[in-house]
Design an enzyme around this catalytic site. Structure first.
Site, mmCIF file in Angstrom:
data_model
loop_
_atom_site.group_PDB
_atom_site.id
_atom_site.type_symbol
_atom_site.label_atom_id
_atom_site.label_comp_id
_atom_site.label_asym_id
_atom_site.label_seq_id
_atom_site.Cartn_x
_atom_site.Cartn_y
_atom_site.Cartn_z
ATOM 1 N N TYR A 78 30.776 -1.378 -8.789
ATOM 2 C CA TYR A 78 29.606 -0.850 -9.498
ATOM 3 C C TYR A 78 28.895 -1.969 -10.253
ATOM 4 O O TYR A 78 27.684 -2.046 -10.272
ATOM 5 C CB TYR A 78 30.008 0.267 -10.471
ATOM 6 C CG TYR A 78 28.790 0.984 -11.014
ATOM 7 C CD1 TYR A 78 28.259 2.069 -10.338
ATOM 8 C CD2 TYR A 78 28.137 0.532 -12.167
ATOM 9 C CE1 TYR A 78 27.111 2.699 -10.783
ATOM 10 C CE2 TYR A 78 26.988 1.147 -12.627
ATOM 11 C CZ TYR A 78 26.484 2.240 -11.935
ATOM 12 O OH TYR A 78 25.346 2.845 -12.373
ATOM 13 N N PHE A 130 -2.912 -3.426 -1.986
ATOM 14 C CA PHE A 130 -1.965 -2.824 -1.064
ATOM 15 C C PHE A 130 -1.688 -1.417 -1.599
ATOM 16 O O PHE A 130 -1.688 -1.194 -2.808
ATOM 17 C CB PHE A 130 -0.664 -3.634 -0.914
ATOM 18 C CG PHE A 130 0.205 -3.017 0.153
ATOM 19 C CD1 PHE A 130 -0.177 -3.100 1.478
ATOM 20 C CD2 PHE A 130 1.313 -2.271 -0.174
ATOM 21 C CE1 PHE A 130 0.560 -2.452 2.464
ATOM 22 C CE2 PHE A 130 2.060 -1.630 0.804
ATOM 23 C CZ PHE A 130 1.686 -1.720 2.129
ATOM 24 N N THR A 131 -1.465 -0.489 -0.673
ATOM 25 C CA THR A 131 -1.396 0.937 -1.058
ATOM 26 C C THR A 131 -0.421 1.220 -2.210
ATOM 27 O O THR A 131 -0.812 1.769 -3.244
ATOM 28 C CB THR A 131 -1.004 1.783 0.162
ATOM 29 O OG1 THR A 131 0.173 1.225 0.756
ATOM 30 C CG2 THR A 131 -2.114 1.788 1.213
ATOM 31 N N ASP A 221 3.119 -11.234 -4.808
ATOM 32 C CA ASP A 221 3.752 -10.305 -3.874
ATOM 33 C C ASP A 221 4.261 -11.159 -2.724
ATOM 34 O O ASP A 221 3.506 -11.592 -1.855
ATOM 35 C CB ASP A 221 2.764 -9.242 -3.391
ATOM 36 C CG ASP A 221 3.432 -8.239 -2.438
ATOM 37 O OD1 ASP A 221 4.472 -8.597 -1.837
ATOM 38 O OD2 ASP A 221 2.916 -7.114 -2.300
ATOM 39 N N LYS A 264 10.739 -7.206 5.033
ATOM 40 C CA LYS A 264 9.868 -7.947 5.951
ATOM 41 C C LYS A 264 10.444 -9.355 6.193
ATOM 42 O O LYS A 264 11.382 -9.498 6.957
ATOM 43 C CB LYS A 264 8.445 -8.010 5.380
ATOM 44 C CG LYS A 264 7.685 -6.675 5.480
ATOM 45 C CD LYS A 264 8.017 -5.711 4.376
ATOM 46 C CE LYS A 264 7.032 -4.587 4.239
ATOM 47 N NZ LYS A 264 7.484 -3.552 3.293
ATOM 48 N N ARG A 388 -4.963 1.818 9.307
ATOM 49 C CA ARG A 388 -5.202 1.071 8.067
ATOM 50 C C ARG A 388 -6.713 1.095 7.826
ATOM 51 O O ARG A 388 -7.406 0.114 7.960
ATOM 52 C CB ARG A 388 -4.690 -0.370 8.179
ATOM 53 C CG ARG A 388 -3.194 -0.508 8.363
ATOM 54 C CD ARG A 388 -2.359 -0.443 7.097
ATOM 55 N NE ARG A 388 -2.094 0.892 6.594
ATOM 56 C CZ ARG A 388 -1.254 1.165 5.601
ATOM 57 N NH1 ARG A 388 -0.579 0.212 5.012
ATOM 58 N NH2 ARG A 388 -1.081 2.379 5.173
ATOM 59 N N PHE A 455 -1.888 8.985 3.670
ATOM 60 C CA PHE A 455 -1.710 8.586 5.073
ATOM 61 C C PHE A 455 -0.327 8.913 5.619
ATOM 62 O O PHE A 455 -0.152 9.119 6.807
ATOM 63 C CB PHE A 455 -1.978 7.075 5.236
ATOM 64 C CG PHE A 455 -1.233 6.235 4.247
ATOM 65 C CD1 PHE A 455 -1.805 5.924 3.026
ATOM 66 C CD2 PHE A 455 0.051 5.787 4.508
ATOM 67 C CE1 PHE A 455 -1.115 5.156 2.088
ATOM 68 C CE2 PHE A 455 0.751 5.035 3.587
ATOM 69 C CZ PHE A 455 0.171 4.722 2.379
HETATM 70 C C1 P71 Z 1 4.077 -2.081 5.783
HETATM 71 C C2 P71 Z 1 4.785 -1.772 4.529
HETATM 72 C C3 P71 Z 1 5.531 -0.486 4.414
HETATM 73 C C4 P71 Z 1 4.527 0.555 4.104
HETATM 74 C C5 P71 Z 1 4.187 0.791 2.792
HETATM 75 C C6 P71 Z 1 3.178 1.695 2.509
HETATM 76 C C7 P71 Z 1 2.515 2.320 3.538
HETATM 77 C C8 P71 Z 1 2.888 2.099 4.846
HETATM 78 C C9 P71 Z 1 3.890 1.218 5.121
HETATM 79 C C10 P71 Z 1 5.092 -2.582 2.323
HETATM 80 C C11 P71 Z 1 4.693 -3.496 1.322
HETATM 81 C C12 P71 Z 1 3.838 -4.596 1.623
HETATM 82 C C13 P71 Z 1 3.400 -5.424 0.610
HETATM 83 C C14 P71 Z 1 2.498 -6.561 0.886
HETATM 84 C C15 P71 Z 1 4.623 -4.148 -0.978
HETATM 85 C C16 P71 Z 1 5.086 -3.293 -0.015
HETATM 86 C C17 P71 Z 1 5.973 -2.170 -0.408
HETATM 87 N N1 P71 Z 1 4.598 -2.631 3.542
HETATM 88 N N2 P71 Z 1 3.793 -5.189 -0.660
HETATM 89 O O1 P71 Z 1 3.304 -3.038 5.802
HETATM 90 O O2 P71 Z 1 3.447 -4.856 2.873
HETATM 91 O O3 P71 Z 1 7.274 -2.464 -0.038
HETATM 92 O O4 P71 Z 1 7.808 -0.665 1.617
HETATM 93 O O5 P71 Z 1 9.600 -2.048 0.555
HETATM 94 O O6 P71 Z 1 8.411 -0.359 -0.763
HETATM 95 O O7 P71 Z 1 4.307 -1.376 6.768
HETATM 96 P P1 P71 Z 1 8.313 -1.307 0.368
#
Ligand code: P71
Length: 464
Positions: A78, A130-131, A221, A264, A388, A455
């Site tokens: 833990y 970013f979303t 980021d 990623k 997108r 989305f």
């Molecule tokens: C991508 C994602 C995953 C995603 C997130 C939201 C909508 C659709 C798909 C996530 C990112 C990202 C950047 C630059 C933060 C996050 C969030 N990308 N910054 O591209 O690209 O990270 O998914 O681990 O929570 O498909 P998280």
């Protein structure tokens, strides 16, 4: 015959395949039923019904044998897991940030950072939204202000660093709101919503200098920082001889901390972190992580997950790896482009972005051209992509109206180390097939809209 000196020499993936996962082939009739069932939203398809899955490169990459071996070394205590210390060491060595707060993925790091740093009424300038990042800024009472260069919003601009900040825009934001109302400037590398476009080291240095002048933090980021570093090595004067690791470190050294989705660059299926240089901010983040994620030495990850992230971070800065990763995306992009299909140029690092507005010029943004194109591509071949555009951009929280983004895109996102060049050929040919029949494509109307991040779960029906 080409002489030895001029003969083209191909490169190939710097790995070989040790285990395979079978793909299900479907018929057009089956896909028709599946996409209808999914409300014409590729997020709602069952993965089983997908042939080549280019929805995202997030958490979908293939781990290496070393990462899998690391998974067996999980210390599932833990508190104080040895894997946490490995991860902390990797973050310090590769990124150079002082403190680490592990989280289960990127958005949780964004949540914690937003809650501790943003006060109601604050503004957060950034190089494109970013979303999830913007939503967490808004939930903390802040407002995102876009300060990316205009070229980033133009899918046809060949600018080599479309992720650059427009310093005049940033200066205007600082003059208008005052540094006291700007908790930090948010700098993304390999800017996702712009098409995976890099920021240059020179621009980041200038951002840093401007922020220093006003006492404003720069938060990075770092989700795709290694991919950004590859473009810097390729394109930025004076950087060709730097290693990817040195460029990554140079980027991080210009910033005060990062939010990271390890799903990623870091080649894992789940994981993330917040890293900070400031002791007080770190203290606040560590207090908050135990409320939302878990103890500060695991933050929502298993010990084995942290080990895989630590190893993946090292693999992410390997030149042969990143060259093949970005090279595969470029291969797909060039192939699609050769068919005359409009795409975002330059080709980005993590995917090929189809310009749905130019692809379907007869469709108004009100009938969601990108959403429609993603559904059509699935129908044609079972290739899954991601909208997108207008659906992702959502509504303006103040006016309640749909935002109408300049970029109406479909993203073909390539997972790392998962698909072969032959898969890329199949994808490009399917895009070309849909392009040939584009005039017959009609739009969609939204019949269900969730309140946040619509989305993901929105549902659609074809317009009559
Ligand atoms: C991508 C994602 C995953 C995603 C997130 C939201 C909508 C659709 C798909 C996530 C990112 C990202 C950047 C630059 C933060 C996050 C969030 N990308 N910054 O591209 O690209 O990270 O998914 O681990 O929570 O498909 P998280």
């Amino acid at each position: 015959m080409a002489s030895e000196a001029t003969r083209h020499r191909s490169w190939a993936e710097p790995y070989k395949i040790k285990m395979v996962e079978h793909l299900k082939m479907t018929t057009r009739a089956e896909r028709d039923a599946a996409i209808r069932e999914a409300g014409y939203n590729t997020f709602l398809l069952k993965s089983e019904d997908v042939y080549i899955d280019l929805l995202t490169d997030s958490g979908t990459s293939a781990m290496s044998d070393r990462q899998w071996a690391g998974m067996m070394l999980g210390d599932e205590a833990y508190a104080g897991s040895r894997n946490f210390y490995h991860l902390e060491e990797a973050v310090r060595e590769i990124y150079g940030y002082k403190h680490l707060v592990p989280t289960h993925q990127g958005r949780s790091a964004e949540h914690i950072l937003s809650q501790i740093a943003i006060k109601p009424g604050d503004v957060v300038p950034g190089n494109m939204y970013f979303t999830t990042t913007r939503l967490h800024q808004e939930l903390a009472g802040g407002r995102f202000v876009d300060v990316i260069i205009d070229e980033a919003h133009d899918s046809a601009s060949e600018h080599p660093f479309k992720g650059d900040v427009d310093l005049a825009k940033l200066e205007r934001v600082i003059a208008e709101y005052g540094a006291d109302h700007i908790p930090y400037v948010c700098i993304a590398t390999a800017v996702n919503m712009a098409g995976g476009q890099p920021i240059s080291l020179a621009n980041l240095r200038a951002v840093r200098a401007l922020c220093d002048k006003h006492g404003i933090r720069v938060i990075h980021d770092a989700t795709r920082v290694a991919e950004n570093a590859y473009f810097i090595k390729e394109r930025e004067p004076g950087c060709a001889d730097m290693t990817i690791a040195a460029i990554v470190r140079a980027i991080c050294d210009l910033t005060d901390g990062c939010t990271m989705s390890a799903k990623k660059d870091a080649l894992v299926n789940i994981g993330g972190f917040l890293a900070l240089n400031d002791d007080d901010l770190f203290d606040a983040a560590r207090n908050m992580v135990v409320v939302y994620e878990g103890l500060h030495t695991y933050g929502g990850m298993a010990g084995r997950d942290m080990e895989a992230v630590a190893i993946g971070l090292h693999e992410s800065v390997d030149y042969e790896h990143i060259k093949a990763r970005v090279g595969q995306v470029a291969y797909l992009g060039r192939k699609i482009h050769e068919f005359g299909v409009p795409i975002v140029v330059p080709i980005g690092s993590h995917g090929v972005f189809l310009d749905a507005e130019a692809f379907l010029p007869h469709l108004d943004q009100d009938v969601y051209p990108a959403q429609t194109l993603a559904a059509e591509l699935y129908l044609d071949s079972g290739v899954r992509s991601m909208e997108r555009g207008t659906v992702s951009a959502g509504r303006d929280p103040e006016t309640g109206q749909d935002r109408r983004p300049k970029l109406e895109l479909v993203r073909l996102t390539v997972p790392r180390r998962v698909y072969t060049q032959a898969h890329m050929d199949v994808v490009a040919e399917s895009v070309a097939e849909v392009f040939d029949h584009r005039d017959a494509i009609k739009g969609l109307r939204m019949v269900y809209e969730p309140a946040q991040l619509r989305f993901f779960q929105a549902r659609f029906e074809p317009v009559a």
